[in-house]
Enzyme design. Structure first.
Site, PDB file in Angstrom:
ATOM      1  N   ASP A  47      -8.824  -9.076 -25.153  1.00 46.74           N
ATOM      2  CA  ASP A  47      -9.905  -8.133 -25.391  1.00 46.74           C
ATOM      3  C   ASP A  47      -9.358  -6.717 -25.151  1.00 46.74           C
ATOM      4  O   ASP A  47      -8.293  -6.544 -24.542  1.00 46.74           O
ATOM      5  CB  ASP A  47     -11.042  -8.461 -24.409  1.00 46.74           C
ATOM      6  CG  ASP A  47     -12.194  -7.494 -24.483  1.00 46.74           C
ATOM      7  OD1 ASP A  47     -12.632  -7.174 -25.596  1.00 46.74           O
ATOM      8  OD2 ASP A  47     -12.666  -7.054 -23.417  1.00 46.74           O
TER       9      ASP A  47
ATOM     10  N   ASP B  18     -13.213  -9.942 -20.358  1.00 45.09           N
ATOM     11  CA  ASP B  18     -14.092  -9.596 -19.236  1.00 45.09           C
ATOM     12  C   ASP B  18     -15.575  -9.834 -19.494  1.00 45.09           C
ATOM     13  O   ASP B  18     -16.353  -9.926 -18.547  1.00 45.09           O
ATOM     14  CB  ASP B  18     -13.892  -8.125 -18.838  1.00 45.09           C
ATOM     15  CG  ASP B  18     -14.478  -7.154 -19.865  1.00 45.09           C
ATOM     16  OD1 ASP B  18     -14.357  -7.421 -21.083  1.00 45.09           O
ATOM     17  OD2 ASP B  18     -15.052  -6.130 -19.455  1.00 45.09           O
TER      18      ASP B  18
ATOM     19  N   ASP C 129     -11.799  -3.516 -24.625  1.00 40.38           N
ATOM     20  CA  ASP C 129     -12.669  -2.696 -23.782  1.00 40.38           C
ATOM     21  C   ASP C 129     -12.971  -3.348 -22.440  1.00 40.38           C
ATOM     22  O   ASP C 129     -13.484  -4.467 -22.382  1.00 40.38           O
ATOM     23  CB  ASP C 129     -13.981  -2.411 -24.520  1.00 40.38           C
ATOM     24  CG  ASP C 129     -13.806  -1.341 -25.569  1.00 40.38           C
ATOM     25  OD1 ASP C 129     -13.523  -0.197 -25.186  1.00 40.38           O
ATOM     26  OD2 ASP C 129     -13.926  -1.651 -26.767  1.00 40.38           O
TER      27      ASP C 129
END
Length: 264
Positions: free
Chosen positions: A20, A190, A22
């Protein structure tokens, strides 16, 4: 599909790192920052994330609603992010190490390619090397407007899935390779945008205290916690060298969480 036709297999890597962007590579989520500060704010964004987690709203619909609350012109959004976003400093070290050790980095993001490219170029000091790939959504004009006008841009989703960008689709061809050529597949994430990828790789790094951990615990998906790319780099080095196995790392991660490692 044969290994020779797959983009990330061109250099015959022993390991591919999917990640990922961001809140994983960056210290703060750039989309969250825009929504919280330029859009309708933190409280409403959290409501949307919680709706995705409990299954009452698709990520696609929730995320579009969040981004549509941002009326700031696109170019001003980019400048805002350049001033306020920072990379995890250990990711920079990982980035250089991975190039030297033939480890492709594949950024799978629910964000937008032009935003990610602009931030990488600003924060890495130039164009990225060819071992880093970005697969994400695009930006397009809204209702015929110029994207650099007020309310002029919107997200253009990567695919028709309820995620908007189903990250698992990029991983599955590599997971399906025969054992004789299949590299080890790792993923770091996250949040709720990573739910589609959570089951697909050999090892999942989930950021401590974030929504992805909540999801993995509920769905009993093996993972190991990380707080920064320092531990990701150390673990990836050990896996690539054969010092540790993916299975042992996942087992250790599970035991750590059971002992309360995810609690602040």
């Amino acid at each position: 599909m044969s290994a020779s036709t797959l983009t990330y297999m061109k250099t015959n890597p022993k390991l591919i790192f999917f990640t990922d962007f961001d809140g994983t590579i960056t210290l703060e989520d750039s989309n969250d920052a825009m929504i919280d500060n330029l859009g309708y704010g933190y409280a409403k964004r959290r409501q949307g994330n919680e709706a995705v987690l409990d299954g009452t709203m698709s990520f696609r619909d929730a995320f579009r609603d969040m981004l549509d609350s941002i009326k700031t012109p696109y170019d001003e959004c980019i400048e805002y992010l350049k001033k306020n976003m920072r990379l995890d400093p250990y990711f920079v070290e990982f980035y250089h190490w991975s190039r030297e050790h033939n480890v492709p980095i594949v950024v799978l993001s629910s964000g937008m390619i032009p935003v990610i490219r602009a931030l990488f170029e600003a924060l890495l000091g130039g164009k990225t090397d060819d071992h880093l790939f970005i697969v994400a959504n695009e930006v397009e004009g809204r209702d015929g407007k110029d994207i650099n006008s007020e309310g002029g841009w919107q997200i253009k989703y990567h695919d028709d899935s309820h995620f908007g960008h189903d990250k698992s689709l990029e991983i599955k061809p590599y997971a399906a390779l025969p054992d004789s050529v299949r590299p080890t597949l790792l993923y770091a994430g996250d949040g709720v945008s990573d739910l589609s990828a959570a089951r697909e790789t050999d090892l999942l790094f989930a950021k401590k205290g974030k929504d992805l951990v909540t999801f993995c615990e509920r769905e009993k998906i093996p993972f190991t916690l990380f707080e920064s790319w320092e531990s990701i780099l150390a673990t990836t080095k050990d896996i690539l060298s054969g010092k540790v196995s993916v299975k042992s790392v996942a087992q250790g991660g599970l035991e750590a969480v059971q002992q309360g490692a995810n609690k602040n």
